[in-house]
Design a protein around this motif. Structure first.
Motif, PDB file in Angstrom:
ATOM      1  N   ALA A   1       0.831  -1.206   0.000  1.00  0.00           N
ATOM      2  CA  ALA A   1       0.000   0.000   0.000  1.00  0.00           C
ATOM      3  C   ALA A   1       0.863   1.252   0.000  1.00  0.00           C
ATOM      4  O   ALA A   1       0.586   2.223  -0.725  1.00  0.00           O
ATOM      5  N   LEU A   2       1.930   1.255   0.786  1.00  0.00           N
ATOM      6  CA  LEU A   2       2.845   2.393   0.827  1.00  0.00           C
ATOM      7  C   LEU A   2       3.484   2.626  -0.537  1.00  0.00           C
ATOM      8  O   LEU A   2       3.554   3.767  -1.021  1.00  0.00           O
ATOM      9  N   ALA A   3       3.958   1.562  -1.177  1.00  0.00           N
ATOM     10  CA  ALA A   3       4.618   1.693  -2.473  1.00  0.00           C
ATOM     11  C   ALA A   3       3.660   2.233  -3.531  1.00  0.00           C
ATOM     12  O   ALA A   3       4.031   3.098  -4.340  1.00  0.00           O
ATOM     13  N   VAL A   4       2.425   1.744  -3.534  1.00  0.00           N
ATOM     14  CA  VAL A   4       1.449   2.198  -4.531  1.00  0.00           C
ATOM     15  C   VAL A   4       1.093   3.661  -4.326  1.00  0.00           C
ATOM     16  O   VAL A   4       1.018   4.448  -5.283  1.00  0.00           O
ATOM     17  N   LEU A   5       0.898   4.083  -3.099  1.00  0.00           N
ATOM     18  CA  LEU A   5       0.437   5.435  -2.813  1.00  0.00           C
ATOM     19  C   LEU A   5       1.530   6.485  -2.961  1.00  0.00           C
ATOM     20  O   LEU A   5       1.231   7.672  -3.108  1.00  0.00           O
ATOM     21  N   THR A   6       2.794   6.086  -2.928  1.00  0.00           N
ATOM     22  CA  THR A   6       3.900   7.065  -2.982  1.00  0.00           C
ATOM     23  C   THR A   6       4.773   6.886  -4.216  1.00  0.00           C
ATOM     24  O   THR A   6       5.832   7.505  -4.304  1.00  0.00           O
ATOM     25  N   ARG A   7       4.343   6.095  -5.178  1.00  0.00           N
ATOM     26  CA  ARG A   7       5.178   5.809  -6.346  1.00  0.00           C
ATOM     27  C   ARG A   7       5.443   7.060  -7.193  1.00  0.00           C
ATOM     28  O   ARG A   7       6.436   7.129  -7.924  1.00  0.00           O
TER      29      ARG A   7
ATOM     30  N   ARG B   1      15.003   4.170   0.799  1.00  0.00           N
ATOM     31  CA  ARG B   1      16.456   4.181   0.616  1.00  0.00           C
ATOM     32  C   ARG B   1      16.844   3.403  -0.645  1.00  0.00           C
ATOM     33  O   ARG B   1      17.815   3.757  -1.319  1.00  0.00           O
ATOM     34  N   ALA B   2      16.102   2.353  -0.974  1.00  0.00           N
ATOM     35  CA  ALA B   2      16.422   1.515  -2.123  1.00  0.00           C
ATOM     36  C   ALA B   2      15.729   1.972  -3.397  1.00  0.00           C
ATOM     37  O   ALA B   2      15.674   1.227  -4.374  1.00  0.00           O
ATOM     38  N   SER B   3      15.184   3.190  -3.413  1.00  0.00           N
ATOM     39  CA  SER B   3      14.407   3.636  -4.564  1.00  0.00           C
ATOM     40  C   SER B   3      15.264   4.413  -5.552  1.00  0.00           C
ATOM     41  O   SER B   3      16.322   4.953  -5.209  1.00  0.00           O
ATOM     42  N   THR B   4      14.794   4.453  -6.796  1.00  0.00           N
ATOM     43  CA  THR B   4      15.340   5.359  -7.795  1.00  0.00           C
ATOM     44  C   THR B   4      14.320   6.473  -7.989  1.00  0.00           C
ATOM     45  O   THR B   4      13.324   6.550  -7.273  1.00  0.00           O
ATOM     46  N   ARG B   5      14.533   7.332  -8.954  1.00  0.00           N
ATOM     47  CA  ARG B   5      13.622   8.452  -9.159  1.00  0.00           C
ATOM     48  C   ARG B   5      12.212   7.980  -9.529  1.00  0.00           C
ATOM     49  O   ARG B   5      11.221   8.591  -9.138  1.00  0.00           O
ATOM     50  N   HIS B   6      12.116   6.899 -10.283  1.00  0.00           N
ATOM     51  CA  HIS B   6      10.820   6.463 -10.793  1.00  0.00           C
ATOM     52  C   HIS B   6      10.383   5.089 -10.278  1.00  0.00           C
ATOM     53  O   HIS B   6       9.243   4.686 -10.535  1.00  0.00           O
ATOM     54  N   HIS B   7      11.254   4.365  -9.605  1.00  0.00           N
ATOM     55  CA  HIS B   7      10.917   2.989  -9.243  1.00  0.00           C
ATOM     56  C   HIS B   7      11.394   2.662  -7.830  1.00  0.00           C
ATOM     57  O   HIS B   7      12.383   3.219  -7.346  1.00  0.00           O
ATOM     58  N   PHE B   8      10.667   1.743  -7.210  1.00  0.00           N
ATOM     59  CA  PHE B   8      11.135   1.126  -5.975  1.00  0.00           C
ATOM     60  C   PHE B   8      11.847  -0.170  -6.341  1.00  0.00           C
ATOM     61  O   PHE B   8      11.425  -0.887  -7.243  1.00  0.00           O
ATOM     62  N   LEU B   9      12.933  -0.474  -5.631  1.00  0.00           N
ATOM     63  CA  LEU B   9      13.723  -1.665  -5.912  1.00  0.00           C
ATOM     64  C   LEU B   9      13.597  -2.661  -4.767  1.00  0.00           C
ATOM     65  O   LEU B   9      13.565  -2.270  -3.589  1.00  0.00           O
ATOM     66  N   ILE B  10      13.500  -3.930  -5.114  1.00  0.00           N
ATOM     67  CA  ILE B  10      13.504  -4.991  -4.114  1.00  0.00           C
ATOM     68  C   ILE B  10      14.951  -5.399  -3.886  1.00  0.00           C
ATOM     69  O   ILE B  10      15.569  -6.048  -4.730  1.00  0.00           O
ATOM     70  N   THR B  11      15.504  -4.994  -2.762  1.00  0.00           N
ATOM     71  CA  THR B  11      16.909  -5.243  -2.459  1.00  0.00           C
ATOM     72  C   THR B  11      17.044  -6.239  -1.310  1.00  0.00           C
ATOM     73  O   THR B  11      16.057  -6.570  -0.625  1.00  0.00           O
ATOM     74  N   TYR B  12      18.262  -6.677  -1.096  1.00  0.00           N
ATOM     75  CA  TYR B  12      18.550  -7.600   0.007  1.00  0.00           C
ATOM     76  C   TYR B  12      18.175  -6.948   1.345  1.00  0.00           C
ATOM     77  O   TYR B  12      17.591  -7.603   2.219  1.00  0.00           O
ATOM     78  N   ARG B  13      18.491  -5.664   1.508  1.00  0.00           N
ATOM     79  CA  ARG B  13      18.164  -4.978   2.758  1.00  0.00           C
ATOM     80  C   ARG B  13      16.654  -4.912   2.980  1.00  0.00           C
ATOM     81  O   ARG B  13      16.173  -5.042   4.116  1.00  0.00           O
ATOM     82  N   LEU B  14      15.913  -4.695   1.913  1.00  0.00           N
ATOM     83  CA  LEU B  14      14.461  -4.623   2.047  1.00  0.00           C
ATOM     84  C   LEU B  14      13.891  -5.983   2.456  1.00  0.00           C
ATOM     85  O   LEU B  14      13.003  -6.056   3.305  1.00  0.00           O
ATOM     86  N   ILE B  15      14.398  -7.042   1.863  1.00  0.00           N
ATOM     87  CA  ILE B  15      13.919  -8.385   2.216  1.00  0.00           C
ATOM     88  C   ILE B  15      14.245  -8.705   3.672  1.00  0.00           C
ATOM     89  O   ILE B  15      13.399  -9.229   4.418  1.00  0.00           O
ATOM     90  N   VAL B  16      15.471  -8.374   4.107  1.00  0.00           N
ATOM     91  CA  VAL B  16      15.858  -8.615   5.501  1.00  0.00           C
ATOM     92  C   VAL B  16      14.983  -7.807   6.450  1.00  0.00           C
ATOM     93  O   VAL B  16      14.526  -8.299   7.486  1.00  0.00           O
TER      94      VAL B  16
END
Length: 311
Positions: free
Chosen positions: A120-126, A199-214
Motif C-alpha cells: 500500500a505504501l509503495a502504490v500510494l507514494t510511487r 532508501r532503495a528507490s530510484t527516481r521512478h521505481h522502488f527496488l527490491i533489495t537484500y536490505r528490504l527483504i531482511v
C-alpha cells in the motif's frame, strides 16, 4: 553590507500535543455523557475517537520531522486513510483464505500484514520525485498507524458485545490498552519498512533489495512475536511453575486454575516480552533515522555566494 541570514517561519508550538489533548478531552467527555445518558448512539463517536487519537497524534508528530516539501498534509492524510483501509481489507482477505490454526499462525499474520502495508505504501507514494529515507519512514508510519486505527476500532466495537449485553467498560479498557501500545506496533514496524524501501528507490521505481527483504522478514518476526507473546508467556509459566496435576488436566483438554504465583509470573513475562520487542523496534528505527542526513533545502531566493573573479 553583511550576508543576510535566513530565519525559518515560526511554527505553532507542538501541534501534536494540541491534537492529543483536544482529542483526549473529547474522548473523556464522550465517556461521561454516555454514562449519564445511556445513549447508545454515541458509541460510534467513542470508538472512533479512542481508536484514532494516538495514531493521528503520532502522525502529526512525525510530519513535523519531514525532509522535503513533497510531504504535504494531503499526501500524509491520504496515506494514513487509504493505506490503512487497504491494508486492513487486504490482510483480512489473505488471512481468511491462507491461514489456518497452527503453531505458525502468528508468523503468517506478521508476514501478511507487513506485506500488505508495504505494498500500500509503495502504490500510494510511487509518484514522488524525491524519495528520502526519512520521508519514507514518516509515510510508512502513516500507513501503519492508519492500519492500527482501523484495527483498533474493530476490536473496540467487538468488545462492546458481551454475554451480559453492551459493555461500555470493555470498550474503554480496550481503547486504553491499544492506545498505550499503538506507538510500538504497526506504525513502528511499517515506519522501518518505509525507510528501507525509500532508501532503495530510484527516481521512478522502488527496488527490491537484500536490505528490504531482511527488513521485511525482521519486522514480520517482531510482529509475530508481539502477537504470540500471550501464548509464549503462558507456556513459559507452565514450564517453570506447572504441577503434575496441572499437566494432567492439560492432557485431557482442561485449562487448570492458575495459582497467584503463576498469575504474577505470567503477567510479568507478558509485559516484559512486549517491552523487549518494543525496545528492539525503537532502536532499529532510531538507528535508521540517524543513519542518513537531512537534505539541505535553501530558502527561496537564496543562492550560495561564489568567489568574485579578480579584475
Amino acid at each position: 553590507m553583511g550576508t543576510p541570514t535566513f530565519q525559518a517561519p515560526r511554527r505553532a508550538a507542538r501541534p501534536w500535543l494540541r491534537v492529543f489533548v483536544t482529542g483526549l478531552v473529547l474522548w473523556v467527555l464522550t465517556v461521561l455523557v454516555i454514562l449519564l445518558t445511556q445513549n447508545p448512539n454515541l458509541i460510534p463517536t467513542l470508538v472512533l475517537l479512542g481508536s484514532f487519537l494516538v495514531p493521528v497524534t503520532f502522525v502529526v508528530w512525525a510530519f513535523e520531522r519531514r525532509d522535503t516539501g513533497e510531504l504535504t498534509p494531503t499526501l500524509v492524510f491520504s496515506t494514513f486513510l487509504t493505506g490503512g483501509v487497504l491494508g486492513v481489507l487486504a490482510a483480512s482477505l489473505l488471512e481468511t483464505y491462507l491461514l489456518h490454526p497452527s503453531p505458525w499462525l502468528f508468523v503468517g499474520v506478521g508476514l501478511i500484514e507487513e506485506a500488505v502495508k508495504l505494498c500500500a505504501l509503495a502504490v500510494l507514494t510511487r509518484h514522488l520525485a524525491t524519495k528520502t529515507m526519512r520521508d519514507g519512514m514518516i509515510l510508512g508510519a502513516a500507513v501503519g498507524f492508519g492500519f492500527a486505527a482501523f484495527e483498533s476500532a474493530g476490536y473496540a466495537f467487538t468488545a462492546l458485545f458481551t454475554e451480559n449485553g453492551l459493555s461500555l467498560m470493555q470498550v474503554v479498557q480496550t481503547e486504553l490498552l491499544r492506545g498505550l501500545l499503538a506507538p510500538v506496533g504497526h506504525g513502528l514496524w511499517t515506519g522501518i519498512l518505509g525507510g528501507v524501501l525509500f532508501r532503495a528507490s530510484t527516481r521512478h521505481h522502488f527496488l527490491i533489495t537484500y536490505r528490504l527483504i531482511v527488513a521485511y522478514v525482521g519486522v514480520s518476526l517482531l510482529h509475530a512475536l508481539w502477537d504470540s507473546m500471550h501464548s509464549i508467556a503462558l507456556v513459559v509459566t507452565l514450564l517453570l511453575t506447572g504441577s503434575p496435576a496441572q499437566y494432567r488436566l492439560l492432557e485431557t483438554g482442561w485449562m487448570p486454575r492458575p495459582t497467584d504465583e503463576q498469575v504474577r509470573l505470567f503477567t510479568f513475562l507478558s509485559w516484559a516480552g512486549l517491552a523487549v520487542i518494543s525496545v528492539i523496534g525503537i532502536a532499529w528505527l532510531v538507528g535508521l533515522w540517524h543513519s542518513t542526513r537531512r537534505p539541505y533545502n535553501p530558502p527561496p531566493g537564496w543562492r550560495i555566494p561564489t568567489a568574485t573573479p579578480p579584475h
